[in-house]
Structures are given as structure tokens and as C-alpha cells.
Design an enzyme around this catalytic site. Structure first.
Site, PDB file in Angstrom:
ATOM      1  N   THR A  72      24.496  46.515 -13.887  1.00  0.00           N
ATOM      2  CA  THR A  72      25.872  47.003 -13.756  1.00  0.00           C
ATOM      3  C   THR A  72      26.113  47.599 -12.380  1.00  0.00           C
ATOM      4  OG1 THR A  72      27.341  48.746 -14.558  1.00  0.00           O
ATOM      5  CG2 THR A  72      25.012  49.135 -14.870  1.00  0.00           C
ATOM      6  N   ASP A  73      27.377  47.640 -11.975  1.00  0.00           N
ATOM      7  CA  ASP A  73      27.714  48.304 -10.705  1.00  0.00           C
ATOM      8  C   ASP A  73      27.572  49.823 -10.812  1.00  0.00           C
ATOM      9  OD1 ASP A  73      29.908  48.804 -12.357  1.00  0.00           O
ATOM     10  OD2 ASP A  73      31.423  48.051 -10.950  1.00  0.00           O
ATOM     11  N   GLU A  74      27.479  50.339 -12.055  1.00  0.00           N
ATOM     12  CA  GLU A  74      27.427  51.799 -12.230  1.00  0.00           C
ATOM     13  C   GLU A  74      26.149  52.415 -11.652  1.00  0.00           C
ATOM     14  OE1 GLU A  74      28.715  53.425 -15.909  1.00  0.00           O
ATOM     15  OE2 GLU A  74      30.276  51.922 -16.171  1.00  0.00           O
ATOM     16  N   TYR A  94      23.745  56.502 -19.288  1.00  0.00           N
ATOM     17  CA  TYR A  94      23.778  55.025 -19.337  1.00  0.00           C
ATOM     18  C   TYR A  94      23.358  54.434 -18.003  1.00  0.00           C
ATOM     19  CZ  TYR A  94      25.774  50.360 -18.767  1.00  0.00           C
ATOM     20  OH  TYR A  94      25.949  49.027 -18.455  1.00  0.00           O
ATOM     21  N   LYS A 104      20.070  52.186 -16.919  1.00  0.00           N
ATOM     22  CA  LYS A 104      20.161  50.837 -16.336  1.00  0.00           C
ATOM     23  C   LYS A 104      19.453  50.818 -14.974  1.00  0.00           C
ATOM     24  CE  LYS A 104      22.010  47.642 -17.681  1.00  0.00           C
ATOM     25  NZ  LYS A 104      21.575  46.549 -18.591  1.00  0.00           N
TER      26      LYS A 104
HETATM   27  P1  NAD Z   1      27.347  45.239 -25.962  1.00  0.00           P
HETATM   28  O1  NAD Z   1      27.135  46.662 -26.298  1.00  0.00           O
HETATM   29  O2  NAD Z   1      28.620  44.573 -26.370  1.00  0.00           O
HETATM   30  O3  NAD Z   1      26.167  44.363 -26.577  1.00  0.00           O
HETATM   31  C1  NAD Z   1      24.822  44.750 -26.517  1.00  0.00           C
HETATM   32  C2  NAD Z   1      24.033  43.857 -27.456  1.00  0.00           C
HETATM   33  O4  NAD Z   1      22.656  44.226 -27.359  1.00  0.00           O
HETATM   34  C3  NAD Z   1      24.440  43.986 -28.925  1.00  0.00           C
HETATM   35  O5  NAD Z   1      24.531  42.716 -29.522  1.00  0.00           O
HETATM   36  C4  NAD Z   1      23.305  44.791 -29.528  1.00  0.00           C
HETATM   37  O6  NAD Z   1      23.095  44.528 -30.907  1.00  0.00           O
HETATM   38  C5  NAD Z   1      22.119  44.339 -28.677  1.00  0.00           C
HETATM   39  N1  NAD Z   1      21.034  45.333 -28.647  1.00  0.00           N
HETATM   40  C6  NAD Z   1      21.148  46.672 -28.409  1.00  0.00           C
HETATM   41  N2  NAD Z   1      19.934  47.250 -28.506  1.00  0.00           N
HETATM   42  C7  NAD Z   1      19.040  46.258 -28.776  1.00  0.00           C
HETATM   43  C8  NAD Z   1      17.619  46.214 -28.955  1.00  0.00           C
HETATM   44  N3  NAD Z   1      16.874  47.336 -28.910  1.00  0.00           N
HETATM   45  N4  NAD Z   1      17.042  45.042 -29.207  1.00  0.00           N
HETATM   46  C9  NAD Z   1      17.790  43.890 -29.278  1.00  0.00           C
HETATM   47  N5  NAD Z   1      19.120  43.867 -29.120  1.00  0.00           N
HETATM   48  C10 NAD Z   1      19.740  45.042 -28.869  1.00  0.00           C
HETATM   49  O7  NAD Z   1      27.112  45.129 -24.401  1.00  0.00           O
HETATM   50  P2  NAD Z   1      27.836  44.194 -23.324  1.00  0.00           P
HETATM   51  O8  NAD Z   1      29.059  44.855 -22.873  1.00  0.00           O
HETATM   52  O9  NAD Z   1      27.853  42.809 -23.837  1.00  0.00           O
HETATM   53  O10 NAD Z   1      26.784  44.312 -22.128  1.00  0.00           O
HETATM   54  C11 NAD Z   1      25.686  43.420 -22.055  1.00  0.00           C
HETATM   55  C12 NAD Z   1      24.865  43.756 -20.822  1.00  0.00           C
HETATM   56  O11 NAD Z   1      25.689  43.658 -19.662  1.00  0.00           O
HETATM   57  C13 NAD Z   1      24.280  45.160 -20.811  1.00  0.00           C
HETATM   58  O12 NAD Z   1      22.994  45.099 -20.257  1.00  0.00           O
HETATM   59  C14 NAD Z   1      25.227  45.945 -19.904  1.00  0.00           C
HETATM   60  O13 NAD Z   1      24.550  47.001 -19.285  1.00  0.00           O
HETATM   61  C15 NAD Z   1      25.628  44.870 -18.916  1.00  0.00           C
HETATM   62  N6  NAD Z   1      26.937  45.027 -18.278  1.00  0.00           N
HETATM   63  C16 NAD Z   1      28.071  45.193 -19.043  1.00  0.00           C
HETATM   64  C17 NAD Z   1      29.312  45.246 -18.416  1.00  0.00           C
HETATM   65  C18 NAD Z   1      30.590  45.400 -19.214  1.00  0.00           C
HETATM   66  O14 NAD Z   1      31.657  45.563 -18.614  1.00  0.00           O
HETATM   67  N7  NAD Z   1      30.559  45.341 -20.528  1.00  0.00           N
HETATM   68  C19 NAD Z   1      29.401  45.152 -17.016  1.00  0.00           C
HETATM   69  C20 NAD Z   1      28.232  45.005 -16.277  1.00  0.00           C
HETATM   70  C21 NAD Z   1      27.011  44.926 -16.925  1.00  0.00           C
HETATM   71  O1  DAU Z   2      31.257  48.986 -14.521  1.00  0.00           O
HETATM   72  C1  DAU Z   2      30.535  48.260 -15.477  1.00  0.00           C
HETATM   73  C2  DAU Z   2      30.468  49.052 -16.765  1.00  0.00           C
HETATM   74  O2  DAU Z   2      31.769  48.979 -17.359  1.00  0.00           O
HETATM   75  C3  DAU Z   2      29.411  48.546 -17.728  1.00  0.00           C
HETATM   76  O3  DAU Z   2      28.142  48.709 -17.157  1.00  0.00           O
HETATM   77  C4  DAU Z   2      29.491  49.309 -19.056  1.00  0.00           C
HETATM   78  O4  DAU Z   2      28.563  48.764 -19.983  1.00  0.00           O
HETATM   79  C5  DAU Z   2      30.886  49.167 -19.610  1.00  0.00           C
HETATM   80  O5  DAU Z   2      31.008  49.899 -20.805  1.00  0.00           O
HETATM   81  C6  DAU Z   2      31.915  49.626 -18.591  1.00  0.00           C
HETATM   82  O6  DAU Z   2      31.835  51.074 -18.399  1.00  0.00           O
HETATM   83  P1  DAU Z   2      33.148  51.983 -18.218  1.00  0.00           P
HETATM   84  O7  DAU Z   2      32.788  53.351 -18.590  1.00  0.00           O
HETATM   85  O8  DAU Z   2      33.776  51.749 -16.899  1.00  0.00           O
HETATM   86  O9  DAU Z   2      34.091  51.277 -19.336  1.00  0.00           O
HETATM   87  P2  DAU Z   2      35.053  51.904 -20.456  1.00  0.00           P
HETATM   88  O10 DAU Z   2      35.816  50.758 -21.036  1.00  0.00           O
HETATM   89  O11 DAU Z   2      34.328  52.806 -21.378  1.00  0.00           O
HETATM   90  O12 DAU Z   2      36.056  52.791 -19.606  1.00  0.00           O
HETATM   91  C7  DAU Z   2      36.832  52.236 -18.554  1.00  0.00           C
HETATM   92  C8  DAU Z   2      37.606  53.364 -17.917  1.00  0.00           C
HETATM   93  O13 DAU Z   2      38.613  53.820 -18.846  1.00  0.00           O
HETATM   94  C9  DAU Z   2      36.772  54.584 -17.594  1.00  0.00           C
HETATM   95  O14 DAU Z   2      37.245  55.160 -16.395  1.00  0.00           O
HETATM   96  C10 DAU Z   2      37.019  55.547 -18.768  1.00  0.00           C
HETATM   97  C11 DAU Z   2      38.442  55.204 -19.168  1.00  0.00           C
HETATM   98  N1  DAU Z   2      38.754  55.318 -20.611  1.00  0.00           N
HETATM   99  C12 DAU Z   2      37.955  54.697 -21.491  1.00  0.00           C
HETATM  100  C13 DAU Z   2      38.234  54.739 -22.839  1.00  0.00           C
HETATM  101  C14 DAU Z   2      37.324  54.066 -23.836  1.00  0.00           C
HETATM  102  C15 DAU Z   2      39.902  56.005 -21.009  1.00  0.00           C
HETATM  103  O15 DAU Z   2      40.659  56.553 -20.191  1.00  0.00           O
HETATM  104  N2  DAU Z   2      40.181  56.050 -22.348  1.00  0.00           N
HETATM  105  C16 DAU Z   2      39.389  55.451 -23.280  1.00  0.00           C
HETATM  106  O16 DAU Z   2      39.690  55.528 -24.487  1.00  0.00           O
END
Ligand code: NAD
Ligand code: DAU
Length: 355
Positions: free
Chosen positions: A136-138, A161, A165
Site C-alpha cells: 500500500t502507499d500508506e 495497519y 504492511k
Molecule cells: P480485504 O480486507 O477486502 O480482503 C482481505 C482478504 O484476506 C479477505 O478475503 C480475508 O478473508 C483474507 N485474509 C485475512 N486474513 C487472512 C489469513 N490470515 N489467511 C488467509 N486469508 C486471510 O482487503 P483488500 O482491500 O482486498 O486488500 C487486499 C490487499 O491489498 C491487502 O494486502 C491490502 O493491504 C492491499 N491494498 C489494499 C488497498 C485498498 O484500497 N483496498 C490499496 C492498496 C493495497
Molecule cells: O491507501 C491505500 C489504503 O486505502 C489501503 O492500504 C487500505 O487497505 C484501504 O483500507 C484504504 O485505507 P484508507 O484508510 O485510506 O481507506 P478508508 O476507505 O477507510 O478511508 C478513506 C478516507 O475516508 C480516509 O481519509 C478516512 C475517511 N473516512 C472513512 C470512512 C470509512 C471517513 O471520513 N468516513 C468513513 O466512514
């Protein structure tokens, strides 16, 4: 082009994982097998791949297991002769990492270590294999009003988190340098699209507008995120695993920065267009709530490297992506009912405090 026969996707029942598996079957000419290895936490939903599982019975296998379970990880690599691992599985929600970090440490750090160790043992010195780590970019921390994250930006994670990562990214790098494990890595910005668990900003706001529930905006809503449609992320990952340089990391982003409050306003407008309700009836639902502790102000990715080296680019505009996401949530009521009936609703109730 690198070719694989048996790709292990960890976390394939989650949001990005299931979209990636769909992308492989629907948009590439991959003819090998996909083994989806997922523990099915609250975020994992096999229903997201029900159609794929039925349509590709001979090529798709689901394994319900934990990436921290060394024995099952080892036996899966051997049994299915895995030659590529695409590692999505993680605890992914920042707010949950603040209220309960333990699972993040276990899955994101120990789980990644378990996979790496098993891959090293099973692959020995093979060079025709690949471990692709999704990050992630975080991990780069928080930006001010200007600047971008580059691949060589020093890590500065600030939530449990992002720290978990970052730790997993470092362990991947250690296996590359110390054991010559063939790895690639990607650090992506915020994804959105279908099958997104509705605890995250965009799906939560869509469902709450449709249900006429409060739209909880943290703080003043001025934090900035860079949004990318999930299939564009899937496309980037596919390009990296098939054409990326071994050992390299690639930043992936939308080049599409929005303040949270502006995203919420945009969603209200687009939902109003789909439902013919007055837009103000949605905007009136906006409720400013207590801010996320340590809330990172701004993320912005420079993704020139993947564009220049692999010819990747974003293909879905924010307007198009949001509209198709909204339409997906309007149509897929069963999927929504099933995810909302679980722990998710209770957790939301417990955690929001109106200001
Ligand atoms: P998500 O939470 O939707 O899905 C995570 C999946 O991993 C689920 O299906 C869960 O059951 C599985 N999982 C969790 N713990 C596990 C374990 N111990 N063993 C096996 N499976 C397990 O997450 P996502 O949003 O699809 O993110 C996927 C990946 O991408 C993560 O590594 C996250 O850090 C990364 N990522 C997410 C975003 C985003 O915006 N969502 C952006 C950048 C990177
Ligand atoms: O940047 C990549 C990341 O983006 C991934 O690595 C994470 O897995 C993914 O969950 C996401 O993280 P964020 O914290 O940026 O996403 P989230 O959707 O939780 O929140 C987006 C922004 O909105 C953040 O600034 C918090 C704000 N927010 C979020 C929720 C859920 C609100 O203001 N209200 C809300 O109810």
C-alpha cells in the site's frame, strides 16, 4: 512474458483479490490454474466468486485456510505445484487496526513470513517462479499539500495497519536480498469498485445514501486520497507478474486526488442521478464525526515507473468508475444483505461517535 501454470492467490475472497481473479479469467489469456487461499475473515466472501467457481471448475480451486498455518501453506505449495504466489491476504482496514491491532500483526507480518519461508523451502533455487507482494502507499506516511510518493520514498508508517504492511514489505525485501527469492512488489493507492466491503469510505457512503442513513465524515473531511478503479489495479498486478523486473517494486495509483468531503458530495450527486431523488436529500445526511486518531492527511502516488517500464495506465475515469460502482451496489442486493448481516453492522454501531 513470464508464464505460470499454477498461481496461488492469497486473500482471493476479499475485495481486490476477487476482482483480480475475475480479471485473470475474464481479461487475460492465462490458461493455468488459480488456487485461492483464504481464511474467510469478516472481509472474505466466497459469494464474490460464485460465478467464477461454477464457470471454471477445472481451473479454480478454493482453499479455506490461514496463511499463518505453516503446514497447510507448505502442503498447498507442493500439492498444487505452485509457481507464482500473488499475496493479497491481510487485515486491511485502518480503523480496525486502531481498535484491535493484534490480528494485523499476526496476519500481515507473521502470515507474510510464513508464506515466504514456505516458498523459499519449496522453490529452492528455482528462477522460473515468483512471489508478488501486494502493498500500500500508506507505508510511505502522510504528505502535506504538495509532493508525491516515489518507489524510493523512505518508509514512515503511522497506523498499526500501515506499520504491519511496512514490516511485511521489509521481510519480502529481506528474502530477496538474503535468499535470492524471486520477488516483485506493488504499493497501490486507494481502490474502489464492486465487491468492496462496506466499511470503507466509498461503498459505505453509497449504501448509506441508498438507505438514507447518516454519512459519517471524519474530522473536517479535508483528508486527501488518490482513488483507482480496482480493475486498473488488477491490470497493473498482471503486468508486473508477467513483465515486471524481478526484485523491483512498482507504485500504482490513480493520479486522481480528492478530498473526502468532495468524494462524498460527488457520490450524493451521482446517486441522486440514479435514483431521481433530490441531491440535497442525500447531502443532508452528511454527519461530521470524531476524526480517526493519527489520520494521515494526504496520499499521492507517482506511478511513472510502471507507466514507463510496463506500459500500464489507468483506463477508468473517476466518474465512470463511481457510476458503475453505484450501479453495482444498487443491483447486487443479495451480496449486500449477506455482508451486512454479520459482525460489520455491530462494529459500525460501536465505533462511530457523532461530534
Ligand atoms: P480485504 O480486507 O477486502 O480482503 C482481505 C482478504 O484476506 C479477505 O478475503 C480475508 O478473508 C483474507 N485474509 C485475512 N486474513 C487472512 C489469513 N490470515 N489467511 C488467509 N486469508 C486471510 O482487503 P483488500 O482491500 O482486498 O486488500 C487486499 C490487499 O491489498 C491487502 O494486502 C491490502 O493491504 C492491499 N491494498 C489494499 C488497498 C485498498 O484500497 N483496498 C490499496 C492498496 C493495497
Ligand atoms: O491507501 C491505500 C489504503 O486505502 C489501503 O492500504 C487500505 O487497505 C484501504 O483500507 C484504504 O485505507 P484508507 O484508510 O485510506 O481507506 P478508508 O476507505 O477507510 O478511508 C478513506 C478516507 O475516508 C480516509 O481519509 C478516512 C475517511 N473516512 C472513512 C470512512 C470509512 C471517513 O471520513 N468516513 C468513513 O466512514
Amino acid at each position: 512474458m513470464r508464464q505460470f501454470n499454477n498461481i496461488l492467490v492469497t486473500g482471493g475472497a476479499g475485495f481486490i483479490g476477487c476482482n483480480f481473479i475475475r480479471y485473470i479469467f475474464e481479461q487475460t489469456d492465462y490458461s493455468g490454474n488459480i488456487i485461492n487461499f483464504d481464511k474467510l475473515t469478516y472481509a472474505g466472501n466466497p459469494e464474490s466468486l460464485a460465478g467464477i467457481a461454477a464457470q471454471h471448475k477445472d481451473k479454480y480451486t478454493f482453499i479455506h485456510a490461514d496463511i499463518c498455518d505453516t503446514k497447510i501453506v507448505e502442503s498447498t505449495l507442493e500439492k498444487y505445484k505452485i509457481d507464482c504466489i500473488v499475496h493479497f491476504a491481510a487485515e486491511s482496514h485502518v480503523d480496525r487496526s486502531i481498535s484491535g491491532p493484534a490480528e494485523f500483526i499476526t496476519t500481515n507480518i507473521n502470515g507474510t513470513f510464513t508464506l515466504l519461508e514456505a516458498a523459499k523451502t519449496y522453490w529452492q533455487d528455482r528462477k522460473d517462479v515468483l512471489f508478488h507482494h501486494i502493498s500500500t502507499d500508506e507505508v510511505y506516511g502522510s504528505l502535506g499539500d504538495t509532493g508525491y510518493f516515489f518507489e524510493d520514498t523512505p518508509y514512515d508508517p503511522r497506523s498499526p495497519y500501515s506499520a504491519s504492511k511496512a514490516a511485511s514489505d521489509h521481510i519480502v525485501q529481506a528474502y530477496k536480498h538474503t535468499y535470492n527469492l524471486p520477488v516483485t512488489m506493488s504499493n497501490c493507492s486507494n481502490n474502489y469498485g464492486p465487491f468492496h466491503f462496506p466499511e470503507k469510505l466509498i461503498p459505505l457512503m453509497i449504501l448509506n445514501t441508498l438507505g438514507k442513513k447518516p454519512l459519517p465524515v471524519y474530522g473536517e473531511g479535508l483528508n486527501v486520497r488518490d482513488w483507482l478503479y480496482v480493475t486498473d489495479h488488477a491490470d497493473a498486478i498482471w503486468k508486473i507478474i508477467t513483465q515486471g523486473t524481478i526484485g523491483e517494486s512498482y507504485n500504482v495509483g490513480g493520479e486522481n486526488e480528492w478530498k473526502n468531503i468532495d468524494v462524498v458530495h460527488k457520490l450524493c450527486e451521482l446517486v441522486a442521478g440514479e435514483t431521481s431523488e433530490p441531491v440535497d436529500s442525500y447531502k443532508d445526511l452528511i454527519t461530521y464525526v470524531t476524526d480517526r486518531p493519527g489520520h494521515d492527511l494526504r496520499y499521492a502516488i507517482n506511478c511513472d515507473k510502471i507507466k514507463n517500464e510496463l506500459g500500464w495506465k489507468q483506463s477508468v475515469t473517476f466518474e465512470e468508475g463511481l457510476l458503475s460502482t453505484i450501479r453495482w451496489y444498487i443491483k447486487n442486493t443479495d451480496w449486500i444483505k449477506h455482508v451486512q448481516s454479520g459482525e460489520y453492522t455491530k462494529w459500525i454501531e460501536k465505533n462511530y461517535v457523532e461530534r
